[in-house]
Design a protein around this motif. Structure first.
Motif, PDB file in Angstrom:
ATOM      1  N   UNK A  18      16.517  25.488   3.291  1.00  0.00           N
ATOM      2  CA  UNK A  18      17.185  25.811   2.033  1.00  0.00           C
ATOM      3  C   UNK A  18      17.118  27.319   1.754  1.00  0.00           C
TER       4      UNK A  18
ATOM      5  N   UNK B 170      28.368  29.964  -6.458  1.00  0.00           N
ATOM      6  CA  UNK B 170      27.091  29.991  -5.723  1.00  0.00           C
ATOM      7  C   UNK B 170      25.887  30.136  -6.635  1.00  0.00           C
TER       8      UNK B 170
ATOM      9  N   UNK C 124      19.781  28.801   3.935  1.00  0.00           N
ATOM     10  CA  UNK C 124      21.125  28.546   3.414  1.00  0.00           C
ATOM     11  C   UNK C 124      21.394  29.371   2.166  1.00  0.00           C
TER      12      UNK C 124
ATOM     13  N   UNK D  92      25.069  36.071  -4.780  1.00  0.00           N
ATOM     14  CA  UNK D  92      23.705  35.553  -4.797  1.00  0.00           C
ATOM     15  C   UNK D  92      22.742  36.548  -4.138  1.00  0.00           C
TER      16      UNK D  92
ATOM     17  N   UNK E 102      40.879  30.265   1.361  1.00  0.00           N
ATOM     18  CA  UNK E 102      39.448  30.197   1.127  1.00  0.00           C
ATOM     19  C   UNK E 102      39.092  30.165  -0.357  1.00  0.00           C
TER      20      UNK E 102
ATOM     21  N   UNK F 171      35.575  34.243   4.830  1.00  0.00           N
ATOM     22  CA  UNK F 171      36.495  33.577   5.754  1.00  0.00           C
ATOM     23  C   UNK F 171      37.714  34.442   6.046  1.00  0.00           C
ATOM     24  N   UNK F 172      38.483  33.993   7.044  1.00  0.00           N
ATOM     25  CA  UNK F 172      39.620  34.788   7.493  1.00  0.00           C
ATOM     26  C   UNK F 172      40.779  34.802   6.504  1.00  0.00           C
TER      27      UNK F 172
ATOM     28  N   UNK G 209      25.532  33.730   3.614  1.00  0.00           N
ATOM     29  CA  UNK G 209      26.849  33.471   3.022  1.00  0.00           C
ATOM     30  C   UNK G 209      27.944  33.852   4.007  1.00  0.00           C
ATOM     31  N   UNK G 210      29.150  33.415   3.712  1.00  0.00           N
ATOM     32  CA  UNK G 210      30.214  33.600   4.696  1.00  0.00           C
ATOM     33  C   UNK G 210      31.486  34.101   4.027  1.00  0.00           C
TER      34      UNK G 210
ATOM     35  N   UNK H 271      23.077  27.365  -7.808  1.00  0.00           N
ATOM     36  CA  UNK H 271      21.829  27.020  -7.140  1.00  0.00           C
ATOM     37  C   UNK H 271      20.716  28.017  -7.415  1.00  0.00           C
TER      38      UNK H 271
ATOM     39  N   UNK I 256      26.249  29.259   9.886  1.00  0.00           N
ATOM     40  CA  UNK I 256      26.469  28.985   8.465  1.00  0.00           C
ATOM     41  C   UNK I 256      26.171  27.529   8.116  1.00  0.00           C
ATOM     42  N   UNK I 257      25.819  26.736   9.110  1.00  0.00           N
ATOM     43  CA  UNK I 257      25.513  25.337   8.845  1.00  0.00           C
ATOM     44  C   UNK I 257      26.738  24.446   8.747  1.00  0.00           C
ATOM     45  N   UNK I 258      27.900  24.943   9.182  1.00  0.00           N
ATOM     46  CA  UNK I 258      29.120  24.136   9.108  1.00  0.00           C
ATOM     47  C   UNK I 258      29.274  23.263  10.346  1.00  0.00           C
TER      48      UNK I 258
END
Lengths: 566, 273
Positions: A358, A388, A361, A441, A374, A368-369, A365-366, A391, A333-335
């Motif tokens: 880009x 989102x 990215x 998105x 979140x 979370x727990x 998408x993610x 963009x 995810x790029x984190x």
């Protein structure tokens, strides 16, 4: 062992209310527990199972009190007990094991003093005898060097070991009743099995009755003689474990059992199709801890992971905590910045400096727990879901609002939720919002990191259905990270098993679940029994693997249970 | 014991609202000239012509209290704004950047925090000169380290929450995430801090004026009125009691309002009362 029909604990018509508000949290609850019996209390969060258990030793939180009813422990009235008698009851006759072993052991006390404290208070024995008893008990709970353990602090032990120590400290006093409140929820599957086996073994040996509070049905099914099902502060059904599970009577019990994850239909994927996401030799290092003058060497969380995810495929990542599965999700995810290796998307390698990054990215998408952390508490649902879209080019305010409304409908919340705040929503609704944000998105790749772990059984089933439905409709690929084998079995097309930062096994769902090759996978599958649908509308406990010894063990244990309770 | 939310808010709000009204009025109009000396009226007890009496120079106390309120409120508001702005910038950058930058900035910040605020302000005033602007800058600098500390702590806890990760996964830049998600979540602790700081600054300004280092006479402030009342406390008790009472009641109002605001500004608390 005392296995006579005498009731050890009798709770009659118990009501517990919030002081002043007149709000009943427990309504007319009655149940009884016999000596030496293991009784499971199941129910979802807010069902009052913990309160009901704690009321037995009058350990209720501030502002909550028992308003009517009767609790009798070994024939004595608990509600009318003097503080002095109550203290004796709590320490020596009723023990309690809590969920979080780190917070229930005093971090600043040596184990020796901690274990000796209650013993010295309740038994008049010379200190040498007490120490002998403590060492003996520590040996019994499986500590390898009990002498050294005595001069250690709680933080020097792992979570599983701490829970064993906690159990030792309680069982030292030979209580006749043990309350275990989600004792293994914070532990990994294998450790969980070991701790429970130990608890059941110890209590059977000493003839201690156990009240096991849990939301994990398969665990309760495995170890309990009887089950009490609670819902919204009421006992809806009680009965013998096997009968109740196989032939549930109350609609709520049926709903609960029906919500257990089941293996979904097989889907086939073309073998020659180019993967959407391809990971090659991915390495992630976390910087080492800073010492006075130098850093410790970096800690390697991922040791060269290679993985392909086909378009539209759900790949599940399983493993115990610390296996690196979350790190992999975060790296994708790029984190987290990888230290080596490459990630390819749609045939092109992605590189932070290029435009393809880009594109990746944008399409990744993610979910979370924790649905409570979140979502930004200060934003409305509409803003959260619509963020989102900032963009997305060629979208104005109107078309964004329309898309948000459409996605909210898709996750079955309805468009009027757009003006609400996260704190007005339940956990399941929040997770729907998180899913809406992830798919708004129209991404081609979604990472779900333990997306249903924080949810109750019935809510979890709804969210999983919704997720499968959306996945079918939009056809995004998914990396589904979970520690829950049942959930993975339901959603995954492919399964990847990770251990210590490496992939140890991967393959189609049926291959991994039905014919596991790697010892770690076999161990993981062998400790988690599955609940399979039974003809009576209920479920039956089934081992996932036909490993010699295990199949017989389950029948032996339940046979043991039946003979003991008769 | 905590007062119920609504009473808190109402009493605090009424006191502060009244103070602001009086201060605003005092800046433009007072019953008498607060600086107008009239020796024939000196040390007149409260009565029909001078409601709150006069001081040793025959100046009307009510007018001086009103003008003093205007000065004190203006000084306090400007000082708090300055302290918060400086503190937020330092705290947010430091908390978000972390690493060596954070360590250096916070070491310096902690060194400043080690001085009592009023002592630091006294030292700075010696350099800046005892006037309105000197007080604002001195107190602003003296109180900004505590803002920076609190903001940094809040930022550190917020940046670990999953919605920050969610914002980054979405593709939002660090600066956007900071302004859009981190800063707004600092507002609740900051508002509470700002309200109580308004009280501390008011008190500090009064103390400095009392010590003769604040707004120079003859311009009235509550602090220098209290100071000049000292020689006359036996003959004209109202001269000391009235400014003192103004300071205490204002502080009470600020504390009540601060509590109520904290409950109000947190959206999780909404709808619970």
């Amino acid at each position: 062992m005392n296995t006579s029909g005498e009731n050890l604990l009798e709770v009659e018509d118990l009501c517990i209310a919030v002081k002043g508000a007149g709000l009943d949290v427990i309504k007319h609850v009655s149940f009884s527990i016999r000596s030496g019996e293991i009784v499971g209390i199941v129910g979802e969060s807010g069902s009052g199972k913990t309160l009901a258990a704690r009321s037995v030793i009058r350990l209720l939180p501030e502002g909550i009190e028992a308003t009517s009813g009767r609790i009798a422990f070994e024939g004595e009235d608990v509600l009318g007990m003097s503080p002095r008698k109550l203290r004796k009851l709590r320490g020596s006759r009723v023990g309690m094991v809590f969920q979080e072993p780190m917070t229930s052991l005093n971090p600043s006390m040596l184990l020796e003093r901690q274990l000796d404290e209650a013993l010295a208070l309740h038994c008049r024995l010379p200190s040498a005898t007490r120490q002998e008893m403590i060492l003996d008990m520590l040996r019994r709970v499986g500590l390898e060097e009990p002498k050294r353990a005595l001069t250690s602090y709680p933080h020097e032990f792992s979570g599983g070991m701490r829970q064993r120590i906690m159990l030792a400290s309680v069982m030292l006093l030979k209580p006749s009743f043990l309350i275990a409140d989600e004792p293994t929820t914070a532990l990994d599957a294998v450790v969980q099995r070991d701790v429970l086996e130990l608890m059941v073994g110890l209590t059977r040996e000493q003839g201690t009755a156990v009240m096991l509070i849990s939301h994990d049905l398969s665990m309760v099914a495995r170890y309990c003689d009887r089950i009490i099902v609670m819902c919204r502060g009421e006992v809806v059904e009680t009965g013998d474990c096997k009968t109740l599970l196989e032939n549930p009577q109350h609609p709520y019990t049926r709903k609960l059992l029906g919500a257990m994850p089941k293996r979904g239909p097989e889907r086939s994927f073309a073998q020659d199709e180019a993967p959407l996401v391809s990971v090659r030799d991915l390495v992630v290092d976390y910087p080492g801890r800073r010492k006075l003058l130098r850093r410790e060497p970096p800690h390697r969380a991922l040791h060269g992971i290679s993985l392909d995810i086909a378009p539209g495929q759900v790949v599940a990542m399983v493993g115990s905590s610390g296996s690196g599965k979350t790190t992999l999700g975060q790296a994708l995810a790029g984190l987290v910045k990888p230290s080596g290796g490459s990630i390819g998307f749609d045939g092109k390698p992605i590189d932070r400096a290029q435009t393809s990054y880009w594109d990746y990215r944008f399409n990744c998408q993610m979910i979370f727990q924790d649905p409570y952390s979140s979502l930004d508490p200060r934003d409305t649902i509409g803003r959260i879901v619509g963020e989102p879209l900032r963009h997305v080019r060629d979208m104005n305010k109107v078309s964004r609002a329309a898309r948000v409304a459409e996605v909210l409908e898709e996750v079955q919340l309805g468009r009027d939720y757009a003006d609400r705040f996260p704190h007005e929503l339940s956990g399941g609704q929040r997770q729907r919002v998180a899913i809406a944000r992830a798919i708004v998105r129209r991404p081609r790749f979604v990472i779900a990191d333990e997306a249903v772990s924080a949810l109750d059984v019935t809510v979890r089933a709804q969210i999983l259905d919704l997720f499968a439905d959306l996945q079918n409709r939009h056809g995004f690929s998914c990396l589904f990270i979970s520690h829950d084998l049942g959930v993975v079995e339901q959603v995954a097309d492919r399964v990847v098993v990770m251990d210590k930062g490496k992939i140890v096994e991967e393959g189609d769902r049926s291959a991994v679940f039905d014919n596991p090759q790697h010892p770690f996978t076999r161990k993981l599958l062998s400790v988690v029994p599955a609940l399979e649908a039974a003809p009576g509308g209920g479920v039956r406990l089934q081992w996932r693997l036909d490993i010699p010894g295990h199949g017989s063990e389950i029948t032996q244990s339940s046979a043991l249970a039946t003979t003991e309770t008769i | 014991m905590r007062l119920p939310f609504q009473i808190n808010a109402m009493v605090g709000g009424a006191i502060i609202g009244f103070l602001l009204l009086v201060a605003l009025c005092g800046a433009f109009w007072t019953p008498y000239d607060p600086l107008g000396i009239s020796f024939s009226d000196k040390l007149t007890p409260p009565g029909p012509s001078h409601w709150l009496g006069t001081d040793e120079f025959g100046r009307d106390v009510a007018s001086r209290l009103m003008a003093g309120a205007a000065t004190s409120v203006w000084v306090s508001i400007t000082t708090v704004t300055l302290a918060i702005s400086v503190g937020v910038v330092i705290g947010v950058t430091s908390g978000y950047a972390r690493g060596w930058f954070d360590r250096i900035v916070m070491a310096f910040n902690d060194a400043l925090l080690a001085f009592p605020g009023i002592l630091l302000a006294l030292g700075l005033l010696a350099v800046l000169g005892a006037n309105k602007y000197g007080i604002i800058v001195a107190l602003g600098i003296a109180y900004s380290p505590s803002v920076a500390r609190i903001v940094r702590g809040t930022v550190l806890s917020i940046r670990e929450r999953e919605f920050i990760a969610a914002s980054r996964v979405t593709g939002n830049s660090e600066i956007y995430t900071m302004c859009r998600h981190v800063l707004p979540n600092c507002i609740a602790p900051l508002t509470v801090l700002a309200t109580s700081m308004f009280g501390w600054v008011l008190l500090a300004e009064s103390s400095l004026s009392f010590l003769g280092l604040g707004v120079p006479p003859p311009a009235p402030t509550w602090g220098n009125m209290l100071a000049s009342a000292r020689p006359f406390i036996a003959q004209a008790v109202w001269l000391a009691v009235l400014p003192g009472l103004c300071i205490s009641i204002t502080l009470l109002g600020i504390n009540l309002l601060g509590d109520a605001l904290r409950d109000r500004l947190d959206p999780r608390m909404r709808g619970r009362t």
